[in-house]
Write an enzyme that holds these catalytic residues in place. Structure first.
Site, short mmCIF file in Angstrom:
data_model
loop_
_atom_site.label_atom_id
_atom_site.label_comp_id
_atom_site.label_asym_id
_atom_site.label_seq_id
_atom_site.Cartn_x
_atom_site.Cartn_y
_atom_site.Cartn_z
N ARG A 120 32.73 -79.86 72.17
CA ARG A 120 32.75 -80.97 71.28
C ARG A 120 31.35 -81.10 71.14
O ARG A 120 30.48 -80.69 71.33
CB ARG A 120 33.35 -82.26 72.19
CG ARG A 120 32.62 -82.15 73.62
CD ARG A 120 32.25 -83.94 74.19
NE ARG A 120 31.57 -84.32 73.23
CZ ARG A 120 30.15 -84.28 73.23
NH1 ARG A 120 29.48 -83.47 74.01
NH2 ARG A 120 29.51 -85.11 72.48
N GLY A 121 31.28 -82.26 70.10
CA GLY A 121 29.90 -82.58 69.42
C GLY A 121 30.10 -81.65 68.17
O GLY A 121 30.18 -80.68 68.13
N ALA A 122 29.45 -82.41 66.87
CA ALA A 122 29.64 -81.69 65.87
C ALA A 122 29.08 -80.44 65.75
O ALA A 122 29.86 -79.49 65.21
CB ALA A 122 29.23 -82.62 64.64
N ASP A 136 28.72 -87.21 62.87
CA ASP A 136 29.81 -86.10 62.58
C ASP A 136 30.00 -85.61 61.24
O ASP A 136 30.34 -84.84 60.97
CB ASP A 136 31.29 -86.62 63.36
CG ASP A 136 31.02 -86.38 64.72
OD1 ASP A 136 30.66 -87.42 65.45
OD2 ASP A 136 31.64 -85.46 65.30
N GLN A 174 31.71 -89.91 77.13
CA GLN A 174 30.77 -88.74 76.75
C GLN A 174 29.52 -89.46 77.12
O GLN A 174 28.50 -88.57 77.79
CB GLN A 174 30.80 -88.45 75.34
CG GLN A 174 32.00 -87.76 74.82
CD GLN A 174 33.14 -88.58 74.34
OE1 GLN A 174 33.25 -89.81 74.61
NE2 GLN A 174 33.92 -88.02 73.58
N ARG A 187 40.23 -80.23 64.66
CA ARG A 187 39.76 -81.81 64.65
C ARG A 187 39.36 -81.92 63.03
O ARG A 187 38.79 -81.35 62.26
CB ARG A 187 38.67 -82.04 65.42
CG ARG A 187 39.20 -81.83 66.75
CD ARG A 187 38.01 -82.16 67.97
NE ARG A 187 37.63 -83.61 67.83
CZ ARG A 187 36.80 -84.33 68.58
NH1 ARG A 187 35.78 -83.54 69.19
NH2 ARG A 187 36.47 -85.39 68.62
N ASN A 222 30.29 -91.41 63.46
CA ASN A 222 29.90 -90.99 64.69
C ASN A 222 30.99 -91.57 65.49
O ASN A 222 31.71 -92.39 65.29
CB ASN A 222 28.39 -91.40 65.02
CG ASN A 222 27.90 -90.65 66.33
OD1 ASN A 222 28.05 -89.41 66.34
ND2 ASN A 222 27.46 -91.39 67.12
N LYS A 223 30.78 -91.20 66.73
CA LYS A 223 31.63 -91.77 67.84
C LYS A 223 31.97 -93.14 67.77
O LYS A 223 31.14 -93.87 67.53
CB LYS A 223 30.95 -91.30 69.01
CG LYS A 223 31.87 -91.83 70.33
CD LYS A 223 33.25 -91.12 70.32
CE LYS A 223 33.44 -89.65 70.26
NZ LYS A 223 34.90 -89.25 70.01
#
Ligand code: MRU
Length: 351
Positions: free
Chosen positions: A48-50, A242, A201, A92, A252-253
């Site tokens: 995960r994470g762009a 992201d 996270q 995603r 973003n998150k």
């Protein structure tokens, strides 16, 4: 970064990834040897994470085409590359690095398909291209770290949200890169990490990687950041991204927008750190960013272990939010920091 925590690398003909769903309890690696396994790993956030998703997608596409067995039919191979890329792109929706990496791999395949090249030779070149994406990601993290450090060096205590560290990239991270660069230069930042509901996270991943690296880190629940910022302790906020629109609006998150609003209310600078591959200059502003909605279980069944919402109650679980660019002090990229006015300055640096 601690070498125990390796986000992604190529080993023994597989993409080896750390299973981030098991952190911090278990440090365990998965050998991803098919495109389907990579699709699944991206979808359930094992990786995960762009930027890390971008690297994973590049290797995933190679895994999906390496067994194509008609060496003479280059056109059929190119169609196979496009089809496999389309499938992987559906894992995603928000992190644009996924589409960026797949687009780059596809273009590379098409651009190099002439001159009677064999399918096997082109496969090998695609593998090299995936390795280049990984290598560039490492370099980009360090450059962001250097530029970010210049902006943060006098700010001893920093708040971050989610995980935009080494475990969200191939090394060093984006938002955490200035902190690691500072450590190399003998400047130790204190970090407050929001826990980042619902998948934690910040609590599970950011705190693990920072503490393993010897950086002092304190986890707070998401609803504590206002009171912590009100104490005057926090001198800057820094987060990853992201997808960033042409006007600087940043997805973003989920929860990042709230952090930006609280920072603005307390006159605390709010920075976004992201590589150029996270910009989507095809969209004018953040209203065009597709926001991933994830399942109710993540909210209603705490970490898969405890029911926290009655069955008959509805749950809404958007995984990202959009911070309007007017709340962002600067966007730190591998090519330098971008300040407002964003439309002009993003176009100048990246356009
Ligand atoms: O759902 P996740 O864990 O993939 O979300 C990650 C984030 O929102 C990160 O902050 C972002 O991808 C930047 S990573 C350098």
């Amino acid at each position: 970064m601690n070498s125990r925590l390796k986000t992604i690398e190529w080993r023994n003909s597989c993409a080896r990834i750390i299973d981030q769903t098991l952190l911090p309890e278990q440090i365990s690696y998965i050998d991803v040897d098919t495109l389907d396994k990579m699709y699944h790993a991206i979808k359930i956030l094992q990786i995960r994470g762009a930027p890390a998703i971008g690297v994973a997608a590049a290797y995933g596409l190679y895994l999906g085409v390496r067994d194509f067995n008609n060496d003479a039919d280059i056109n059929a191979f190119l169609k196979h590359v496009d089809d496999r890329a389309e499938y992987l792109a559906s894992a995603r929706p928000t992190a644009v690095n996924l589409f960026w990496a797949l687009g780059r791999m596809k273009k590379f395949a098409h651009d190099n398909s002439g001159g009677g090249i064999s399918v096997n030779a082109l496969k090998k070149m695609l593998f090299d291209e995936a390795n280049r994406i990984l290598d560039e990601d490492r370099k980009m993290c360090r450059a962001i770290g250097e530029y970010g450090f210049e902006l943060l060096k006098d700010k001893d205590c920093i708040l971050t949200h989610c995980n935009a560290g080494g475990l969200a990239t191939s090394e060093f991270g984006t938002a955490l890169a200035p902190i690691y660069v500072g450590q190399e230069k003998g400047v130790i930042f204190k970090v407050f990490a929001d826990e980042t509901r619902p998948l934690l996270q910040g609590a599970r991943i950011t705190s693990l990687e920072l503490s393993e690296a010897g950086i002092p880190v304190t986890v707070i629940c998401d609803n504590m950041s206002a009171s912590v910022m009100a104490t005057g302790k926090i001198k800057a906020c820094i987060v990853g991204a992201d997808r960033i629109a042409a006007n600087g609006d940043t997805a973003n998150k989920i929860g990042t927008y709230g952090v930006a609003l609280i920072a603005a209310a307390h006159n605390i600078p709010f920075y976004v750190a992201a590589p150029s591959s996270t910009f989507d200059l095809s969209i004018p502003d953040g209203t065009h960013i597709p926001i991933e909605e994830r399942g109710r279980e993540e909210v209603a069944n705490w970490m898969g272990t405890k029911k926290t919402v009655p069955d008959k109650v509805m749950v809404f679980n958007p995984s990202f939010d959009v911070t309007p660019s007017k709340l962002i002090t600067a966007i730190i990229t591998e090519k330098g920091a971008i300040f407002p006015p964003y439309v002009d300055n993003i176009a100048k640096l990246l356009g």
